[in-house]
Enzyme design. Sequence first.
Site, short mmCIF file in Angstrom:
data_model
loop_
_atom_site.label_atom_id
_atom_site.label_comp_id
_atom_site.label_asym_id
_atom_site.label_seq_id
_atom_site.Cartn_x
_atom_site.Cartn_y
_atom_site.Cartn_z
N CYS A 99 -57.71 14.46 -9.07
CA CYS A 99 -57.72 15.74 -9.28
C CYS A 99 -58.50 16.02 -10.42
CB CYS A 99 -56.26 16.17 -9.25
SG CYS A 99 -55.33 15.83 -10.64
N GLU A 126 -49.47 21.50 -9.88
CA GLU A 126 -50.43 20.64 -10.65
C GLU A 126 -51.72 20.57 -9.62
OE1 GLU A 126 -50.63 20.08 -13.54
OE2 GLU A 126 -48.52 20.15 -14.36
#
Length: 477
Positions: A252, A218
């Site tokens: 993110c 991820e």
Amino acid sequence: MNNSIASEIRRVISLQQTAIQNEDITSAKIREDRIKRAINLIASNKEEILEALQDDFGFRNSGEILLAEIFGTINTLKYSKKHTKSWMRNCQRQSLQPFKFLGARTYIKYQPLGSVGVIVPWNFPINLCFGPLGSIFAAGNRAIIKPSEIAPNSADLIQKLIKRYYDEEEVTVFTGDSSVAEILSLQPFNHLLFTGSSKNAVNVMKSASENLVPVTLELGGKSPAIISESANLQKAAKRILAGKIFNGGQVCLAPDYILIKKNVEQEFICELTKAASALLLGNKNLLNITSVINNEHFERIKLIIDDAKQKGGRIIELLEANQFKKLEAKQMIPSVITNTSQDMIALNEEIFGPILPFVYYDDLDGAINFLNNKPSPLGLYWFGSNKKEAAKIINYTSSGGITMNDVIAHVAQDDAPFGGTGPSGMGAYHGREGFENFSHAKTIYEQISFDLPFRFMQPPYAKSFLSLLNFLTKPRK
């Protein structure tokens, strides 16, 4: 020292793998209980979590902690717990004819992988530690966790609470500097989950390959927000800025730059300044934005700004200094960068801070071409009301996920997978896809009991059977 850590990690991996073999892996109650304990761990220790995160960041918005680290994590875990039993059911598949007609049966049985390594980043240390455990536990696995040393108070708290709520054969935490994460990624796990930067992901994947350990990555990237001519600029500005300032931009999925037409730039900046006043000025005119995690990252963001200035960019702070009393340590006033050029650091590296550069486009096809010549980001955001444009963005761009008329929100959809593509990651968690990601899908085929069909399908092959095969494989118009 490193050898002893590696030896201890391998001991726990072996312990967890043996425990799975001795456990009733068909029991949903065992899996649900582990998820329930994770929920109780967070809900019963909110004050300690808040304190640890504040100590790590210097100043972190308590509302953001409650929303993202506590409520969001508990919500994800509850969803996994609710659906564990249904996800575990065998999945029926079509059997080959004529065997299906004669009673053959094909199905998939989902089985645990074993011991899963989890390397957790510093920006959301609670959410990104315990959120994935919903998928990992639902699939019947155990876990070994390495929290980030950049958030040491949170890491120590995670270790303390895990020891209180779980046996080491269920979950174990190893703390320490980045060398511990490097050692962890070299161990013979059954799966490894890494959340962090693309640069570090390369090293993690290389290390995992030593033992052929499958990985879920991820990552992040430069997630764009596209402003269509059909967009409501006031609404777009407030929603984009709310996402950009969340956790001080250290997300993110934060919008990393704006794709906008030059003729609406000034109006959009005006709306961003209004949004900044509404979102950021808290009680007693204190600036309500989370601090940058440490001095190293603070200086890195300042370098991005200085580089843009040197290359002709214009830096516009979205608040005036007289609008608030003072900046806390490592707080930054959100800014936009206009007059950008493609050689700026701001347009080539993930910013991970409250800075928002503008990139200009003439038409939608040009914007799509620009996006498709960049690495695929974790998220992509489009603002507008033109349905044909929206469909074009969805169909002709590549990203981990898309949120239309907002930012970041697709990650909160617990019934849908969350993950990247290409440089922004691989694999996914959340929802059924998360359960499948941490499971082995074993195909089971139950053959019919009588032999009549095999007379044709086993040697010596009858001419009539070969003629049938030739007929079935003839070219067709």
